[in-house]
Design an enzyme around this catalytic site. Structure first.
Site, mmCIF file in Angstrom:
data_model
loop_
_atom_site.group_PDB
_atom_site.id
_atom_site.type_symbol
_atom_site.label_atom_id
_atom_site.label_comp_id
_atom_site.label_asym_id
_atom_site.label_seq_id
_atom_site.Cartn_x
_atom_site.Cartn_y
_atom_site.Cartn_z
ATOM 1 N N ASN A 10 -57.433 -61.248 -18.045
ATOM 2 C CA ASN A 10 -57.546 -62.327 -17.038
ATOM 3 C C ASN A 10 -56.711 -61.901 -15.749
ATOM 4 O O ASN A 10 -55.525 -61.948 -15.598
ATOM 5 C CB ASN A 10 -56.724 -63.523 -17.713
ATOM 6 C CG ASN A 10 -56.633 -64.716 -16.892
ATOM 7 O OD1 ASN A 10 -57.158 -64.877 -15.982
ATOM 8 N ND2 ASN A 10 -55.871 -65.853 -17.211
ATOM 9 N N LYS A 12 -56.464 -63.770 -12.963
ATOM 10 C CA LYS A 12 -56.040 -64.848 -12.374
ATOM 11 C C LYS A 12 -56.599 -64.551 -10.725
ATOM 12 O O LYS A 12 -57.783 -64.197 -10.546
ATOM 13 C CB LYS A 12 -54.412 -64.633 -12.461
ATOM 14 C CG LYS A 12 -54.311 -64.769 -13.837
ATOM 15 C CD LYS A 12 -52.636 -65.125 -14.141
ATOM 16 C CE LYS A 12 -52.633 -65.023 -15.828
ATOM 17 N NZ LYS A 12 -51.298 -65.210 -16.226
ATOM 18 N N HIS A 98 -56.298 -72.919 -20.027
ATOM 19 C CA HIS A 98 -55.124 -72.062 -19.436
ATOM 20 C C HIS A 98 -53.938 -72.804 -19.011
ATOM 21 O O HIS A 98 -54.206 -73.610 -18.199
ATOM 22 C CB HIS A 98 -55.704 -71.070 -18.587
ATOM 23 C CG HIS A 98 -54.492 -69.992 -18.489
ATOM 24 N ND1 HIS A 98 -53.447 -70.152 -17.707
ATOM 25 C CD2 HIS A 98 -54.757 -68.468 -18.900
ATOM 26 C CE1 HIS A 98 -52.660 -68.754 -17.827
ATOM 27 N NE2 HIS A 98 -53.391 -67.967 -18.685
ATOM 28 N N GLU A 100 -51.975 -72.442 -16.828
ATOM 29 C CA GLU A 100 -51.698 -72.658 -15.195
ATOM 30 C C GLU A 100 -52.570 -73.622 -14.755
ATOM 31 O O GLU A 100 -52.430 -74.323 -13.837
ATOM 32 C CB GLU A 100 -52.112 -71.258 -14.494
ATOM 33 C CG GLU A 100 -50.771 -70.193 -15.034
ATOM 34 C CD GLU A 100 -51.271 -68.712 -14.993
ATOM 35 O OE1 GLU A 100 -52.326 -68.282 -14.485
ATOM 36 O OE2 GLU A 100 -50.338 -67.752 -15.232
ATOM 37 N N GLU A 167 -51.065 -68.818 -26.350
ATOM 38 C CA GLU A 167 -50.547 -68.271 -25.092
ATOM 39 C C GLU A 167 -49.173 -69.139 -25.146
ATOM 40 O O GLU A 167 -49.329 -70.391 -24.518
ATOM 41 C CB GLU A 167 -51.122 -68.328 -24.031
ATOM 42 C CG GLU A 167 -52.449 -67.539 -23.886
ATOM 43 C CD GLU A 167 -52.673 -66.981 -22.559
ATOM 44 O OE1 GLU A 167 -52.714 -65.691 -22.386
ATOM 45 O OE2 GLU A 167 -53.016 -67.633 -21.664
ATOM 46 N N GLY A 173 -45.997 -64.157 -18.173
ATOM 47 C CA GLY A 173 -45.508 -63.441 -16.955
ATOM 48 C C GLY A 173 -43.997 -63.274 -17.150
ATOM 49 O O GLY A 173 -43.285 -63.069 -16.052
ATOM 50 N N SER A 210 -47.361 -61.810 -21.723
ATOM 51 C CA SER A 210 -46.704 -60.477 -21.619
ATOM 52 C C SER A 210 -46.781 -59.276 -22.316
ATOM 53 O O SER A 210 -46.123 -58.726 -23.012
ATOM 54 C CB SER A 210 -45.072 -60.711 -21.892
ATOM 55 O OG SER A 210 -44.431 -61.631 -20.890
HETATM 56 P P1 13P Z 1 -49.260 -62.243 -18.697
HETATM 57 O O1 13P Z 1 -50.118 -61.148 -19.553
HETATM 58 O O2 13P Z 1 -49.221 -61.608 -17.246
HETATM 59 O O3 13P Z 1 -48.153 -62.514 -19.269
HETATM 60 O O4 13P Z 1 -50.314 -63.448 -18.518
HETATM 61 C C1 13P Z 1 -50.967 -63.961 -19.674
HETATM 62 C C2 13P Z 1 -52.000 -64.636 -19.327
HETATM 63 O O5 13P Z 1 -51.546 -65.854 -18.965
HETATM 64 C C3 13P Z 1 -53.469 -64.352 -19.684
HETATM 65 O O6 13P Z 1 -53.976 -65.590 -19.754
#
Ligand code: 13P
Length: 249
Positions: A10, A12, A98, A100, A167, A173, A210
């Site tokens: 992903n 982003k 997600h 976010e 997640e 992150g 992470s």
């Molecule tokens: P990270 O691997 O940067 O923690 O992000 C995970 C994520 O949100 C994948 O969709």
């Protein structure tokens, strides 16, 4: 952990035209006999979907979108892309729910509409669920996961085109990750919820939050997960490739 694991990148809101070189390296890896069964899915920003699809067309690497609009029909939705448009450029997957996007307004109802519209367009779904730190501290994790699954999948018939991505929001992150035994426990809770709701015995569940080259050796001991949804570490091709290599040996 089996060979047909998912490694979902992903990206982003990262990546530009130069990023195509990264995908080329991963496509090369996917052609190696050892990694033939590995399921690699790239979810770049919308601007790169078409480019990535053209590159990966004759390989095992699949392309996914990071979100979609709920409307199946075209319409006056400035800045939005629906499942039909995503499917039309050759993508096979879409990430829905997600955290976010949950933060900026995607509630369980909206997520449910998006999933329906994506399924109607024959896309496979990477359905994200997970609790915040506050919910975890208040011991609400299981009830949050239950409500995300039950409401997100409301009126949707049992099917195998949904991959569940656990997640935990507090892990995204941050470098913080669940202990293996806690992760095993959460995966088993998720399986029970899906079993109760859908009578689906073997749902595919990936973990995200992470994941990196340092902790992958530890994560791969969690036998109940079917792969990883990787954010930051997937934007660095060498790291992404190393994660795949370390997982499959
Ligand atoms: P990270 O691997 O940067 O923690 O992000 C995970 C994520 O949100 C994948 O969709």
């Amino acid at each position: 952990m089996t060979n047909n694991m998912f490694f979902i990148a992903n990206w982003k809101m990262f990546g530009d035209n130069k990023s195509v070189n990264s995908v080329k390296k991963v496509i090369k890896l996917s052609k190696d006999k050892k990694f033939k069964k590995v399921q690699i899915v790239y979810c770049p920003p919308y601007t790169l979907l078409d480019k990535f699809f053209r590159l990966s067309k004759n390989s095992n690497v699949k392309i996914g979108s990071q979100n979609c609009h709920y409307s199946e029909k075209p319409g006056p939705f400035t800045g939005s892309i629906n499942a039909n448009l995503i499917k039309s450029i050759g993508a096979e997957y879409v990430i829905i729910g997600h955290s976010e996007n949950r933060f900026t307004g995607d509630n369980n109802n909206l997520i449910n509409s998006k999933i329906k519209s994506a399924l109607n367009n024959k896309l496979k779904i990477i359905f994200c669920i997970g609790e915040t730190l506050k919910e975890k501290r208040n011991k609400k994790t299981n009830s949050i996961l239950n409500s995300q699954i039950v409401n997100g999948l409301k009126n949707i018939k049992k099917n195998n085109n949904i991959i569940f991505a656990y997640e935990p929001v507090w892990s995204i992150g941050t470098g913080l990750v669940p202990k293996n035994r806690d992760l095993e426990k959460q995966i088993s809770v998720i399986k029970k919820i899906i079993m109760r709701f859908w009578k689906l015995k073997n749902p595919k569940i990936v973990y995200g939050g992470s994941v990196n080259i340092k902790n992958i050796n530890n994560f791969k001991k969690v036998s109940s997960i079917n792969g990883f949804l990787i954010g930051g570490a997937s934007q660095n091709t060498k790291n992404f490739i190393d994660i795949i290599k370390k997982s499959i040996n």
